[in-house]
Design an enzyme around this catalytic site. Sequence first.
Site, PDB file in Angstrom:
ATOM      1  N   ASN A 346       0.824  -1.206   0.000  1.00 44.08           N
ATOM      2  CA  ASN A 346       0.000   0.000   0.000  1.00 44.08           C
ATOM      3  C   ASN A 346       0.862   1.261   0.000  1.00 44.08           C
ATOM      4  OD1 ASN A 346      -2.085   2.016   1.655  1.00 44.08           O
ATOM      5  ND2 ASN A 346      -3.070   0.570   0.278  1.00 44.08           N
ATOM      6  N   ARG A 391      -1.223   4.842   0.962  1.00 45.54           N
ATOM      7  CA  ARG A 391      -2.289   5.098  -0.012  1.00 45.54           C
ATOM      8  C   ARG A 391      -3.641   5.184   0.680  1.00 45.54           C
ATOM      9  NH1 ARG A 391      -6.191   3.121  -3.650  1.00 45.54           N
ATOM     10  NH2 ARG A 391      -6.012   4.076  -5.723  1.00 45.54           N
ATOM     11  N   CYS A 392      -3.906   4.274   1.614  1.00 49.36           N
ATOM     12  CA  CYS A 392      -5.178   4.301   2.342  1.00 49.36           C
ATOM     13  C   CYS A 392      -5.376   5.621   3.077  1.00 49.36           C
ATOM     14  CB  CYS A 392      -5.238   3.161   3.353  1.00 49.36           C
ATOM     15  SG  CYS A 392      -5.412   1.521   2.645  1.00 49.36           S
ATOM     16  N   MET A 393      -4.300   6.202   3.571  1.00 48.22           N
ATOM     17  CA  MET A 393      -4.386   7.402   4.417  1.00 48.22           C
ATOM     18  C   MET A 393      -4.422   8.690   3.605  1.00 48.22           C
ATOM     19  SD  MET A 393      -1.905   6.573   7.670  1.00 48.22           S
ATOM     20  CE  MET A 393      -0.403   6.472   6.676  1.00 48.22           C
TER      21      MET A 393
END
Length: 414
Positions: A346, A391-393
């Site tokens: 990620n 990426r999630c954040m």
Amino acid sequence: MAHYVDSEVGRLGAVLLHRPGPELARLTPRNNDTLLFDGIPWVARAQQEHDGFATALTDRGVEVLYVHHLLTETLAAPAAREELTGAVLADVRLGDSLRRRVADHLAGLDPAGLAEVLIAGLAHEELRGRPTGLVYRLMDRHDFVIDPLPNLLFTRDSSTWIRGNAAVTSLAMPARRRETTITHAIYRHHPRFAGTPLVYEPGLEHVEGGDVLLLAPGTIAVGVGERTTPAGAERLARRVISGGLAETVLVVPVAQRRATMHLDTVCTMVDVDAVLMYPNMAHDLLAYTVTADGEAAPGVAELAVSGPEPFLRAAADAMGIDRLRVIDTGLDPVTAEREQWDDGNNTLAIAPRLCVAYERNAETNGHLERAGIEVIQIAGSELGSGRGGPRCMSCPVARAPLAPTGDEPPSAQG
């Protein structure tokens, strides 16, 4: 700044982040599973790690926009305040008596105080006055009247940009659905985003931003699994294709287990022709290719579906390249599985061949560097407790376009 994103790797200009705060401190062993966290994070350390992430971005010229600040400014608009308080009061668990008390409590808050409650929640003992009614009396004193949103940290899931349009998603898990009401209100009511066209909105079939990858201008991959449904992928495909935002959507079934919750937990882009992938799945992923149906009647937005075929082959064909280079997270199966679990896949690309990754995934980062990818390593021992990486954040709202020179970005907003 124009808000426009047509790839995963174009030079990053501006991004939405949420600095973890009091909502993380609401997590306990009693509620962390319900609130979708694997553990109880050390909040102060998580904030330090997040500040390090934000600094890594700003040091390279990226504008960081904080959700909490945008929400506070958005709540100055009466329509936004009514919309967001209405969403909270619509919770069927409240009952009439408690709903009236909560409405009175929220009405007495200024925008900053209301933003705090909408994110951090409202505990049973924090409700002002002397609430009466059966629902309140039957609640445990440690329960929440308004649940906190610890997963707001993962701003990618509640919205994603496709060229000049924002897709405000429809989150599958009840613990996260209020996140999209916040994002939706910001895009509709904050002065910076006024007039932004929305290609997707809450209330439609489930789609989450972690399942949406912009492989190239006009080519989108959508993972289908635990969170994004086939119906959601079809709805998104229909809207982006009919709206001229994409020519091809690859629908990628992803195994429905915790370790592969979203497509971006097994695949992210680090160059215009390179992906970082979990090797245990890299050559097993399949894709269905969705395009406009040229045989449909005039004016009918019908879709043509072909496949499945190997994802890597379908992606290269749709992107117009010979092959998609694959960089593995670990060579041996044990290391690969450990680093995938710790969000080794990620990564967030700041530009082609430049990405942010957690420092703990040493073997994956080494593979990236040997492949010519510069890695900005950040700490993530506490941030990772919610199972999400850089990426999630982050939700990019502006990237330099990868569209060919002279191809005017459609619907770009100033």
